[in-house]
Design a protein around this motif. Sequence first.
Motif, PDB file in Angstrom:
ATOM      1  N   THR A 217       0.817  -1.224   0.000  1.00 12.80           N
ATOM      2  CA  THR A 217       0.000   0.000   0.000  1.00 12.80           C
ATOM      3  C   THR A 217       0.848   1.270   0.000  1.00 12.80           C
ATOM      4  O   THR A 217       0.300   2.369  -0.105  1.00 12.80           O
TER       5      THR A 217
ATOM      6  N   SER B 278       4.252   3.829  -1.198  1.00 12.95           N
ATOM      7  CA  SER B 278       4.674   4.474  -2.440  1.00 12.95           C
ATOM      8  C   SER B 278       5.415   3.485  -3.359  1.00 12.95           C
ATOM      9  O   SER B 278       5.108   3.361  -4.544  1.00 12.95           O
TER      10      SER B 278
ATOM     11  N   ASN C 172      -0.507  -2.138   6.224  1.00 15.53           N
ATOM     12  CA  ASN C 172      -0.671  -1.896   7.652  1.00 15.53           C
ATOM     13  C   ASN C 172      -2.005  -1.216   7.940  1.00 15.53           C
ATOM     14  O   ASN C 172      -2.905  -1.827   8.513  1.00 15.53           O
TER      15      ASN C 172
ATOM     16  N   GLU D 252      16.397   0.256   5.835  1.00 13.84           N
ATOM     17  CA  GLU D 252      16.597   0.197   7.280  1.00 13.84           C
ATOM     18  C   GLU D 252      17.041  -1.198   7.731  1.00 13.84           C
ATOM     19  O   GLU D 252      17.770  -1.321   8.724  1.00 13.84           O
TER      20      GLU D 252
ATOM     21  N   GLY E 132       6.903   8.076   0.657  1.00 10.08           N
ATOM     22  CA  GLY E 132       6.224   8.002   1.953  1.00 10.08           C
ATOM     23  C   GLY E 132       6.744   9.092   2.889  1.00 10.08           C
ATOM     24  O   GLY E 132       7.793   9.701   2.640  1.00 10.08           O
TER      25      GLY E 132
HETATM   26  P1  NAD Z   1       5.323   4.263   2.631  1.00  9.93           P
HETATM   27  O1  NAD Z   1       5.159   4.882   3.961  1.00  9.93           O
HETATM   28  O2  NAD Z   1       4.677   4.897   1.458  1.00  9.93           O
HETATM   29  O3  NAD Z   1       4.830   2.735   2.690  1.00  9.93           O
HETATM   30  C1  NAD Z   1       5.230   1.879   3.720  1.00  9.93           C
HETATM   31  C2  NAD Z   1       4.577   0.522   3.605  1.00  9.93           C
HETATM   32  O4  NAD Z   1       4.953  -0.238   4.765  1.00  9.93           O
HETATM   33  C3  NAD Z   1       3.051   0.557   3.604  1.00  9.93           C
HETATM   34  O5  NAD Z   1       2.559  -0.472   2.775  1.00  9.93           O
HETATM   35  C4  NAD Z   1       2.677   0.274   5.053  1.00  9.93           C
HETATM   36  O6  NAD Z   1       1.414  -0.331   5.184  1.00  9.93           O
HETATM   37  C5  NAD Z   1       3.779  -0.689   5.457  1.00  9.93           C
HETATM   38  N1  NAD Z   1       4.052  -0.640   6.897  1.00  9.93           N
HETATM   39  C6  NAD Z   1       4.324   0.458   7.641  1.00  9.93           C
HETATM   40  N2  NAD Z   1       4.537   0.109   8.929  1.00  9.93           N
HETATM   41  C7  NAD Z   1       4.397  -1.235   9.003  1.00  9.93           C
HETATM   42  C8  NAD Z   1       4.489  -2.179  10.063  1.00  9.93           C
HETATM   43  N3  NAD Z   1       4.754  -1.808  11.316  1.00  9.93           N
HETATM   44  N4  NAD Z   1       4.283  -3.479   9.772  1.00  9.93           N
HETATM   45  C9  NAD Z   1       4.002  -3.873   8.512  1.00  9.93           C
HETATM   46  N5  NAD Z   1       3.890  -3.024   7.475  1.00  9.93           N
HETATM   47  C10 NAD Z   1       4.100  -1.721   7.709  1.00  9.93           C
HETATM   48  O7  NAD Z   1       6.900   4.124   2.379  1.00  9.93           O
HETATM   49  P2  NAD Z   1       7.696   4.090   0.999  1.00  9.93           P
HETATM   50  O8  NAD Z   1       8.046   5.463   0.592  1.00  9.93           O
HETATM   51  O9  NAD Z   1       7.006   3.199   0.021  1.00  9.93           O
HETATM   52  O10 NAD Z   1       9.066   3.403   1.463  1.00  9.93           O
HETATM   53  C11 NAD Z   1       9.148   2.015   1.736  1.00  9.93           C
HETATM   54  C12 NAD Z   1      10.609   1.640   1.905  1.00  9.93           C
HETATM   55  O11 NAD Z   1      11.298   1.870   0.684  1.00  9.93           O
HETATM   56  C13 NAD Z   1      11.343   2.477   2.976  1.00  9.93           C
HETATM   57  O12 NAD Z   1      12.263   1.666   3.632  1.00  9.93           O
HETATM   58  C14 NAD Z   1      12.050   3.536   2.146  1.00  9.93           C
HETATM   59  O13 NAD Z   1      13.231   3.995   2.767  1.00  9.93           O
HETATM   60  C15 NAD Z   1      12.379   2.750   0.885  1.00  9.93           C
HETATM   61  N6  NAD Z   1      12.539   3.602  -0.303  1.00  9.93           N
HETATM   62  C16 NAD Z   1      11.492   4.328  -0.762  1.00  9.93           C
HETATM   63  C17 NAD Z   1      11.643   5.152  -1.875  1.00  9.93           C
HETATM   64  C18 NAD Z   1      10.487   5.956  -2.427  1.00  9.93           C
HETATM   65  O14 NAD Z   1      10.657   6.620  -3.443  1.00  9.93           O
HETATM   66  N7  NAD Z   1       9.320   5.945  -1.826  1.00  9.93           N
HETATM   67  C19 NAD Z   1      12.887   5.225  -2.511  1.00  9.93           C
HETATM   68  C20 NAD Z   1      13.941   4.457  -2.006  1.00  9.93           C
HETATM   69  C21 NAD Z   1      13.760   3.640  -0.910  1.00  9.93           C
END
Ligand code: NAD
Length: 392
Positions: free
Chosen positions: A10, A12, A36, A126, A209
């Motif tokens: 769900t 990004s 989540n 992380e 996110g």
């Molecule tokens: P986001 O906040 O948009 O999404 C996070 C996802 O994790 C969601 O599906 C949420 O439901 C789930 N989640 C959150 N807490 C949880 C928990 N306690 N237990 C289970 N599921 C849980 O974040 P994002 O931007 O998609 O980033 C996700 C990962 O990718 C991060 O580690 C981020 O550093 C990495 N990342 C993201 C990008 C980006 O462009 N968005 C780029 C590089 C790396």
Amino acid sequence: MQTITLLGATGSIGESTLDIIGRHPDKYAVFALTGNQQIEKLAAQCLRHNAEYAVVNDALSASKLESLLANLKAPTRVLYGVDALCQVASAESVDTVMAAIVGAAGLVPTLAAVKAGKKILLANKESLVMAGGLFMDAVKASGSLLLPIDSEHNAIFQCLPANYQGADAAGVSKLLLSASGGPFRGWSVEQMLSVQPEQACAHPNWSMGRKISVDSASLMNKGLELIEACWLFDVAPSQIEVVVHPQSVIHSLVQYTDGSVLAQLGNPDMRTPIAHALAWPDRILSGVENLNLFEIARLDFEQPDLASFPCLQLAFDAAAAAGDAPAILNAANEIAVQAFLDRRIGFTQIAQVVDNSLQGLDFSEPDSLDAVQESDQKARQHSMAYITQIES
Ligand code: NAD
Ligand code: MG
């Protein structure tokens, strides 16, 4: 056909991954999707992608999701809890796991996928920051294929030789890690004192996110990426240089001993690294527009301002200290970012909270997952107590 479990569907990265999967129904099938809090979005995703399983965090969310899925007549089975995340990440019929849960919560399910020998698309930086040694040992032991999704690391991966066996053997002298500088590039500490969460989350180039957006604004994201790069490419922190490049067109570079510098360029859209890793070593359409160099016209580069953005220096220090220092840095940062988003502390106090944990806690050498989680918990408690003390 590649069968995929998407941890963090769900979010990004999750949404961008499903966008690509939806473009190639002949190549990719969804096994499980996890989320989540956004239960309605997860239900719609399960229906659209015909997921066999959906996993949420608790029983209440699971029963909500079950009734939504029943209304939609989707056949997806619902599970909940960390064990269920591990189960869908390591299930026999799964080939590939996209690790896109944000924060320390991603570690245990991602490690389960690694131990099961899956192809891992790693967005959850992380987990490497917290437990890089254990993680990379598990990759070697299981023979997992680990492909970086973080745009910088994916760029470096693309600029390294296919048979990369370490920097020396490949003739690599330095990895140049690109940083956009975030929304407060060029600002002084004084100017950042009154910054609000909405400003910190409004990244100039990338849509992400909230947690990683705040990390990008404080440059802690670059610090976490520095540690991530050390583990992924087996280099020391001194072999990495952070280059601020505000246009976010060059996603990172590799400098070779003969003076060559290779770079990977593209529009700032995470569907490029995701498509690259999904299809590797092939290439597929990602939906990302072609780069128009005439429109971009110029590319700028600056040194990072470590005085205004102390989080990056703290990450360099934690990387050099090794042991559980990066796990402490990561946990304190997660707590501080949440406190900033909840308006309990100011933006510039994020670095203060992280520094206080690194100064106040003794470092150890964690040799097991339990030990890593102990360090993580210790740093969470320490930083929560400190926040209560300083909150305005
Ligand atoms: P986001 O906040 O948009 O999404 C996070 C996802 O994790 C969601 O599906 C949420 O439901 C789930 N989640 C959150 N807490 C949880 C928990 N306690 N237990 C289970 N599921 C849980 O974040 P994002 O931007 O998609 O980033 C996700 C990962 O990718 C991060 O580690 C981020 O550093 C990495 N990342 C993201 C990008 C980006 O462009 N968005 C780029 C590089 C790396
Ligand atoms: Mg990145």
